[in-house]
Design a protein around this motif. Structure first.
Motif, PDB file in Angstrom:
ATOM      1  N   GLN A  70      -7.024   3.097   2.020  1.00 52.00           N
ATOM      2  CA  GLN A  70      -6.485   2.174   0.717  1.00 52.00           C
ATOM      3  C   GLN A  70      -7.830   2.164   0.054  1.00 52.00           C
TER       4      GLN A  70
ATOM      5  N   CYS B  74      -0.081   3.489   3.095  1.00 55.04           N
ATOM      6  CA  CYS B  74       0.042   3.313   4.334  1.00 55.04           C
ATOM      7  C   CYS B  74       1.801   2.149   4.489  1.00 55.04           C
TER       8      CYS B  74
ATOM      9  N   CYS C 253      -5.928  -3.135   0.868  1.00 54.07           N
ATOM     10  CA  CYS C 253      -4.495  -3.463   2.409  1.00 54.07           C
ATOM     11  C   CYS C 253      -4.788  -3.689   3.312  1.00 54.07           C
TER      12      CYS C 253
ATOM     13  N   CYS D 293       0.875  -1.434   0.420  1.00 53.75           N
ATOM     14  CA  CYS D 293       0.686   0.265  -0.041  1.00 53.75           C
ATOM     15  C   CYS D 293       0.650   1.009  -0.092  1.00 53.75           C
TER      16      CYS D 293
ATOM     17  N   CYS E 264      -6.898   2.031   7.679  1.00 55.20           N
ATOM     18  CA  CYS E 264      -5.968   2.803   6.044  1.00 55.20           C
ATOM     19  C   CYS E 264      -6.956   2.756   5.500  1.00 55.20           C
TER      20      CYS E 264
HETATM   21 ZN    ZN Z   1      -2.431   1.417   3.517  1.00 55.35          ZN
END
Ligand code: ZN
Length: 489
Positions: A307, A278, A300, A275, A305
């Protein structure tokens, strides 16, 4: 969750080597952040570095075909295999069984190009074994044409007379009925339950079950086709079933399979995908839509996160397209081959091992001689005899190891061979079943950002690991949407 096993190896003669406990600890830490569940440990503790006894390793390779685990986790690359050739051969085997290998502390001894070279070796190992089996297959084909049995179980409905398959008049009508029943939609369980009530059926006290029935219903011998491995001869055997009925049964089997079993999804990018927001790894997940259609995603592994999730097929397609454009491109082949050759030439490891083994052999021979002298001088005890046997055994093992190493050192690839293998990869680039090979061979890491994807390839000028912060630095200074290696292609 990937069902994972840990492999750890320790040889006591090497200094500064991470202990088994240390290796396992590192692996467990890795597993925590990579969506893995550890189900078993395979451990080899070598007593000396002299010979390469790895019983647990070999057991693990054997177990890999059982389908009980999906991934192998090892501390570092050098724990997995003692040399590149070995590694290539075992990796090819594992790949065939759908097993992925992960390293807790990634260290690639001779840079990412080593991975490419290893893939080429892997390809060649496969090629050689295919060539070898060609010769065996020729022999098989001859026998198949004559309709000769190779021994083993004779399918129900036939008997073997003078090595040939002939129809068993007592059993054959049942075969026909079973096929007809199944084609009409009768349940498999009802069919094999009925079979089990009939006398003299499977014979040898074995009962019919779902898998033996399935083997019967898919056996092409019943329509006269004799198949072994990928050799296939029509009208080699008298047929019991006509082709129309057989095909009807096949489509029903396929239909049932589609509705009962879940295919194992191979997330090709797992272990390489990270990712960009993060830094956590991204793993495969299956989701079901409102219309009950299954979708596969990369998400992720960090729950907090933001994402997005990415459709598996789409993302893999994009990655392959870029890889083919940027790296797996015929105009780079000469350069890649050159890089592989360089590593190969610098590969003195095998020679070092050989030298060490030869020294040990000389020492062992001297010891045997000394002992023989002692025996001739009349100093014989039971312990002398035991010691002599022990030394003889050691000598035998060393000689064996030396010839293995010598064989390995001859398996270097030429520039032509490497380019040939690269062409094989290139020609198969459109073949989805070959995506795995391409990704494994050329891709080192992928970072996904909200607006771009960064692919790091296995071609690099430095031995340094490319990290998250390196890539962020790169992005600050440019507007690339795909950054290849720093190597000037
Ligand atoms: Zn992430």
């Amino acid at each position: 969750m990937l069902k994972t096993i840990i492999y750890a190896r320790y040889s006591s003669d090497k200094q500064n080597e991470q202990s088994i406990e240390g290796q396992i600890h590192e692996c467990e830490q890795f597993a925590k952040t990579h969506d893995m569940v550890i189900i078993k440990h395979y451990i080899d503790r070598a007593l000396s570095g002299k010979t390469d006894d790895r019983p647990s390793f070999l057991q693990m390779i054997k177990d890999s075909s059982s389908g009980l685990f999906d991934a192998i986790l090892v501390y570092k690359t050098d724990r997995f295999a003692r040399n590149r050739y070995d590694s290539a051969v075992y990796k090819a085997k594992l790949k065939k069984n759908g097993i992925k290998i992960f390293y807790a502390k990634e260290n690639i001894p001779d840079g990412p190009e080593g991975i490419i070279l290893e893939s080429m070796l892997e390809g060649f190992a496969e090629y050689y074994s295919a060539e070898l089996s060609q010769k065996v297959k020729r022999g098989i084909k001859e026998n198949i044409r004559k309709g000769l049995s190779f021994g083993g179980a004779c399918p129900f409905g036939y008997k073997i007379v003078n090595k040939k398959y002939v129809i068993d008049d007592e059993q054959a009508p049942y075969v026909k009925k079973i096929f007809e029943d199944y084609a009409k939609g009768r349940r498999a369980i009802d069919i094999f339950n009925e079979l089990n009530t009939l006398p003299n059926y499977a014979g040898k006290g074995r009962k019919w079950n779902r898998s033996s029935l399935n083997r019967m219903l898919t056996n092409k011998k019943y329509i006269g086709i004799y198949e072994l491995e990928d050799v296939c001869v029509k009208d080699a055997i008298p047929s019991i079933i006509d082709e129309a009925l057989f095909n009807k049964v096949q489509s029903r089997i396929l239909f049932n399979r589609r509705h009962t079993t879940r295919a194992k999804v191979n997330y090709l990018l797992s272990g390489k995908l990270f990712c960009g927001l993060c830094e956590h790894s991204m793993t495969g997940k299956t989701g079901t839509s409102k219309t009950k259609v299954k979708y596969h995603y990369y998400v992720c592994s960090n729950r907090h996160c933001k994402q997005k999730k990415y459709r598996k097929e789409l993302l893999e397609d994009i990655i392959i397209q870029y890889t083919v454009k940027d790296i797996l491109n015929p105009k780079h082949f000469k350069m890649i081959a050159k890089k592989c050759l360089e590593i190969q030439q610098a590969d003195n490891k095998i020679n070092d091992i050989l030298l060490m083994l030869k020294k040990q052999l000389t020492a062992t021979k001297t010891k045997i001689n000394n002992l023989m002298n002692a025996i001739e001088a009349g100093i014989i005890t039971t312990s002398t005899k035991d010691r002599l046997e022990q030394l003889e055994q050691e000598k035998y093992k060393l000689e064996l190891e030396i010839s293995t190493q010598q064989l390995n050192s001859n398996r270097l690839l030429s520039e032509k061979q490497i380019i040939y293998m690269l062409n094989v990869f290139y020609n198969k680039r459109v073949d989805v079943s070959f995506y795995n090979q391409i990704i494994d061979c050329f891709i080192y890491k992928i970072y996904i950002y909200s607006d771009k994807i960064c692919i790091v390839y296995n071609l690099n000028n430095s031995d340094k690991d490319v990290t998250y912060s390196d890539i962020n630095e790169l992005y600050k200074s440019s507007h690339l949407n795909s950054c290849g290696s720093p190597y000037d292609l």
